[in-house]
Write a protein that holds these residues in place. Structure first.
Motif, PDB file in Angstrom:
ATOM      1  N   LEU A  86       0.834  -1.196   0.000  1.00 35.82           N
ATOM      2  CA  LEU A  86       0.000   0.000   0.000  1.00 35.82           C
ATOM      3  C   LEU A  86       0.873   1.251   0.000  1.00 35.82           C
ATOM      4  CD1 LEU A  86      -2.813   1.242   0.066  1.00 35.82           C
ATOM      5  CD2 LEU A  86      -2.724   1.116   2.551  1.00 35.82           C
ATOM      6  N   ALA A  87       1.878   1.270   0.859  1.00 31.19           N
ATOM      7  CA  ALA A  87       2.789   2.421   0.904  1.00 31.19           C
ATOM      8  C   ALA A  87       3.544   2.544  -0.418  1.00 31.19           C
ATOM      9  CB  ALA A  87       3.763   2.285   2.069  1.00 31.19           C
ATOM     10  N   SER A  88       4.015   1.433  -0.949  1.00 30.80           N
ATOM     11  CA  SER A  88       4.771   1.442  -2.200  1.00 30.80           C
ATOM     12  C   SER A  88       3.893   1.921  -3.358  1.00 30.80           C
ATOM     13  CB  SER A  88       5.304   0.042  -2.487  1.00 30.80           C
ATOM     14  OG  SER A  88       5.913  -0.016  -3.750  1.00 30.80           O
ATOM     15  N   HIS A  89       2.668   1.420  -3.423  1.00 27.48           N
ATOM     16  CA  HIS A  89       1.738   1.779  -4.504  1.00 27.48           C
ATOM     17  C   HIS A  89       1.414   3.274  -4.483  1.00 27.48           C
ATOM     18  CE1 HIS A  89      -1.460   1.347  -7.422  1.00 27.48           C
ATOM     19  NE2 HIS A  89      -2.285   1.974  -6.592  1.00 27.48           N
ATOM     20  N   ASN A  90       1.266   3.816  -3.277  1.00 30.40           N
ATOM     21  CA  ASN A  90       0.964   5.240  -3.133  1.00 30.40           C
ATOM     22  C   ASN A  90       2.205   6.115  -3.292  1.00 30.40           C
ATOM     23  OD1 ASN A  90      -1.718   4.643  -2.660  1.00 30.40           O
ATOM     24  ND2 ASN A  90      -1.484   4.654  -0.437  1.00 30.40           N
ATOM     25  N   GLY A  91       3.372   5.499  -3.359  1.00 33.05           N
ATOM     26  CA  GLY A  91       4.611   6.249  -3.465  1.00 33.05           C
ATOM     27  C   GLY A  91       5.031   6.894  -2.158  1.00 33.05           C
ATOM     28  N   ASP A  92       4.426   6.437  -1.071  1.00 36.07           N
ATOM     29  CA  ASP A  92       4.727   6.988   0.252  1.00 36.07           C
ATOM     30  C   ASP A  92       5.641   6.048   1.019  1.00 36.07           C
ATOM     31  OD1 ASP A  92       2.928   9.068  -0.249  1.00 36.07           O
ATOM     32  OD2 ASP A  92       1.242   7.928   0.585  1.00 36.07           O
ATOM     33  N   PRO A  93       6.463   6.602   1.878  1.00 38.54           N
ATOM     34  CA  PRO A  93       7.219   5.725   2.778  1.00 38.54           C
ATOM     35  C   PRO A  93       6.275   5.189   3.850  1.00 38.54           C
ATOM     36  CG  PRO A  93       7.660   8.026   3.295  1.00 38.54           C
ATOM     37  CD  PRO A  93       6.784   8.021   2.066  1.00 38.54           C
ATOM     38  N   LEU A  94       6.652   4.095   4.467  1.00 41.17           N
ATOM     39  CA  LEU A  94       5.871   3.589   5.589  1.00 41.17           C
ATOM     40  C   LEU A  94       5.885   4.634   6.703  1.00 41.17           C
ATOM     41  CD1 LEU A  94       7.114  -0.104   5.830  1.00 41.17           C
ATOM     42  CD2 LEU A  94       4.815   0.638   5.240  1.00 41.17           C
ATOM     43  N   PRO A  95       4.779   4.788   7.426  1.00 48.01           N
ATOM     44  CA  PRO A  95       4.789   5.728   8.557  1.00 48.01           C
ATOM     45  C   PRO A  95       5.888   5.362   9.554  1.00 48.01           C
ATOM     46  CG  PRO A  95       2.555   4.979   8.084  1.00 48.01           C
ATOM     47  CD  PRO A  95       3.489   4.157   7.237  1.00 48.01           C
ATOM     48  N   ALA A  96       6.492   6.365  10.155  1.00 50.68           N
ATOM     49  CA  ALA A  96       7.629   6.160  11.063  1.00 50.68           C
ATOM     50  C   ALA A  96       7.292   5.217  12.206  1.00 50.68           C
ATOM     51  CB  ALA A  96       8.115   7.501  11.605  1.00 50.68           C
ATOM     52  N   ASP A  97       6.072   5.308  12.759  1.00 51.92           N
ATOM     53  CA  ASP A  97       5.717   4.422  13.871  1.00 51.92           C
ATOM     54  C   ASP A  97       5.635   2.967  13.422  1.00 51.92           C
ATOM     55  OD1 ASP A  97       3.350   5.102  12.426  1.00 51.92           O
ATOM     56  OD2 ASP A  97       2.118   4.447  14.119  1.00 51.92           O
ATOM     57  N   VAL A  98       5.164   2.741  12.185  1.00 48.09           N
ATOM     58  CA  VAL A  98       5.103   1.378  11.640  1.00 48.09           C
ATOM     59  C   VAL A  98       6.513   0.861  11.391  1.00 48.09           C
ATOM     60  CG1 VAL A  98       4.297  -0.045   9.711  1.00 48.09           C
ATOM     61  CG2 VAL A  98       2.808   1.738  10.647  1.00 48.09           C
ATOM     62  N   VAL A  99       7.363   1.705  10.821  1.00 49.72           N
ATOM     63  CA  VAL A  99       8.766   1.327  10.577  1.00 49.72           C
ATOM     64  C   VAL A  99       9.431   0.931  11.889  1.00 49.72           C
ATOM     65  CG1 VAL A  99      11.041   2.213   9.914  1.00 49.72           C
ATOM     66  CG2 VAL A  99       9.061   2.677   8.477  1.00 49.72           C
ATOM     67  N   ASP A 100       9.215   1.727  12.929  1.00 45.09           N
ATOM     68  CA  ASP A 100       9.825   1.432  14.234  1.00 45.09           C
ATOM     69  C   ASP A 100       9.342   0.096  14.783  1.00 45.09           C
ATOM     70  OD1 ASP A 100      11.209   3.804  14.110  1.00 45.09           O
ATOM     71  OD2 ASP A 100       9.844   4.890  15.464  1.00 45.09           O
ATOM     72  N   ARG A 101       8.039  -0.170  14.687  1.00 46.72           N
ATOM     73  CA  ARG A 101       7.493  -1.428  15.220  1.00 46.72           C
ATOM     74  C   ARG A 101       7.978  -2.630  14.417  1.00 46.72           C
ATOM     75  NH1 ARG A 101       2.562   1.587  15.388  1.00 46.72           N
ATOM     76  NH2 ARG A 101       1.757   0.277  13.703  1.00 46.72           N
ATOM     77  N   ILE A 102       8.027  -2.479  13.092  1.00 45.95           N
ATOM     78  CA  ILE A 102       8.493  -3.583  12.246  1.00 45.95           C
ATOM     79  C   ILE A 102       9.984  -3.829  12.481  1.00 45.95           C
ATOM     80  CG2 ILE A 102       8.888  -4.277   9.843  1.00 45.95           C
ATOM     81  CD1 ILE A 102       6.176  -2.966   9.184  1.00 45.95           C
ATOM     82  N   ALA A 103      10.762  -2.757  12.611  1.00 44.29           N
ATOM     83  CA  ALA A 103      12.200  -2.891  12.879  1.00 44.29           C
ATOM     84  C   ALA A 103      12.432  -3.545  14.242  1.00 44.29           C
ATOM     85  CB  ALA A 103      12.894  -1.536  12.804  1.00 44.29           C
ATOM     86  N   ALA A 104      11.595  -3.216  15.236  1.00 46.33           N
ATOM     87  CA  ALA A 104      11.721  -3.841  16.563  1.00 46.33           C
ATOM     88  C   ALA A 104      11.452  -5.339  16.487  1.00 46.33           C
ATOM     89  CB  ALA A 104      10.763  -3.185  17.561  1.00 46.33           C
ATOM     90  N   ALA A 105      10.668  -5.752  15.482  1.00 42.10           N
ATOM     91  CA  ALA A 105      10.394  -7.176  15.276  1.00 42.10           C
ATOM     92  C   ALA A 105      11.510  -7.857  14.489  1.00 42.10           C
ATOM     93  CB  ALA A 105       9.060  -7.358  14.544  1.00 42.10           C
ATOM     94  N   GLY A 106      12.518  -7.080  14.027  1.00 37.50           N
ATOM     95  CA  GLY A 106      13.657  -7.656  13.332  1.00 37.50           C
ATOM     96  C   GLY A 106      13.623  -7.505  11.820  1.00 37.50           C
ATOM     97  N   VAL A 107      12.637  -6.781  11.289  1.00 42.07           N
ATOM     98  CA  VAL A 107      12.517  -6.614   9.843  1.00 42.07           C
ATOM     99  C   VAL A 107      12.848  -5.166   9.483  1.00 42.07           C
ATOM    100  CG1 VAL A 107      10.990  -6.756   7.841  1.00 42.07           C
ATOM    101  CG2 VAL A 107      10.730  -8.392   9.731  1.00 42.07           C
ATOM    102  N   GLU A 108      13.933  -4.976   8.773  1.00 47.08           N
ATOM    103  CA  GLU A 108      14.336  -3.638   8.354  1.00 47.08           C
ATOM    104  C   GLU A 108      13.468  -3.184   7.181  1.00 47.08           C
ATOM    105  OE1 GLU A 108      16.441  -1.584   9.864  1.00 47.08           O
ATOM    106  OE2 GLU A 108      16.678  -3.148  11.383  1.00 47.08           O
ATOM    107  N   PRO A 109      13.150  -1.906   7.114  1.00 45.40           N
ATOM    108  CA  PRO A 109      12.350  -1.386   6.001  1.00 45.40           C
ATOM    109  C   PRO A 109      12.988  -1.655   4.636  1.00 45.40           C
ATOM    110  CG  PRO A 109      12.614   0.283   7.710  1.00 45.40           C
ATOM    111  CD  PRO A 109      13.468  -0.879   8.091  1.00 45.40           C
ATOM    112  N   THR A 110      14.310  -1.737   4.587  1.00 43.90           N
ATOM    113  CA  THR A 110      14.978  -2.003   3.310  1.00 43.90           C
ATOM    114  C   THR A 110      14.603  -3.383   2.758  1.00 43.90           C
ATOM    115  OG1 THR A 110      16.941  -2.746   4.524  1.00 43.90           O
ATOM    116  CG2 THR A 110      16.943  -0.471   3.708  1.00 43.90           C
TER     117      THR A 110
END
Length: 180
Positions: A86-110
């Motif tokens: 959804l973020a990719s399709h809209n051309g938007d980055p993932l919201p910072a809070d989502v990035v932080d939560r996903i990164a805390a789970a071990g998955v880097e946004p890259t």
């Protein structure tokens, strides 16, 4: 974790096998089933994403857990992919809070960026959330097609509570009281 490690690993892992054909991930799912039957890995959740020529969006098929359990438990991988696409399709980055939560789970946004960049018409991907795995068996099984360039392996080792953190990160579970 280096691919040269061998023997069972007791950390949850998110593995994404990106194929250059729409049917590659379906073939990979057969390989995955064989690996699970050989007890080379414990599958927690798995989906196949295939994008047929001419289709407006990819088709997602859930492989694990079994249908009788899967109907009651939403797929963390479907929710993660939906969030990233959804973020990719809209051309938007993932919201910072989502990035932080996903990164805390071990998955880097890259990693998510790499997956969404590879999911285009005429491709497919097999996403696997696994527990224990035997790298000496799993990696060669995946790499047997890498030499020809037909598949790319993306991987993230998660903390012990990574699957639960990932479910929270994509909104499938509320955060624990100590993290609200």
């Amino acid at each position: 974790m280096p691919a040269t490690s061998s023997g069972p690993v007791v950390v949850p892992t998110l593995t994404v096998w990106c194929y250059g054909t729409p049917l590659g991930a379906t073939a990979g799912s057969v390989r995955l089933r064989r690996l699970e039957e050989a007890r080379a890995l414990e599958v927690i959740d798995a989906i196949v994403v295939s994008w047929a020529p001419g289709a407006h969006r990819p088709r997602v098929t859930r492989l694990w857990p079994p249908a009788d359990v899967g109907a009651r438990v939403p797929s963390v991988l479907v929710a993660l992919l939906r969030t990233a696409l959804l973020a990719s399709h809209n051309g938007d980055p993932l919201p910072a809070d989502v990035v932080d939560r996903i990164a805390a789970a071990g998955v880097e946004p890259t990693l998510l960026d790499a997956v969404t960049a590879r999911l285009v018409p005429r491709t497919s991907a097999l996403l696997v959330l696994s527990g224990v795995e035997d790298l000496s068996v799993v990696v060669p099984s995946v790499r047997q097609r890498i030499v020809s360039g037909e598949v790319t392996l993306l991987r993230a080792d998660l903390p012990d509570d990574g699957p639960e953190l990932l479910r929270t990160a994509v909104g499938l579970e509320p955060p624990p009281p100590d993290r609200q």
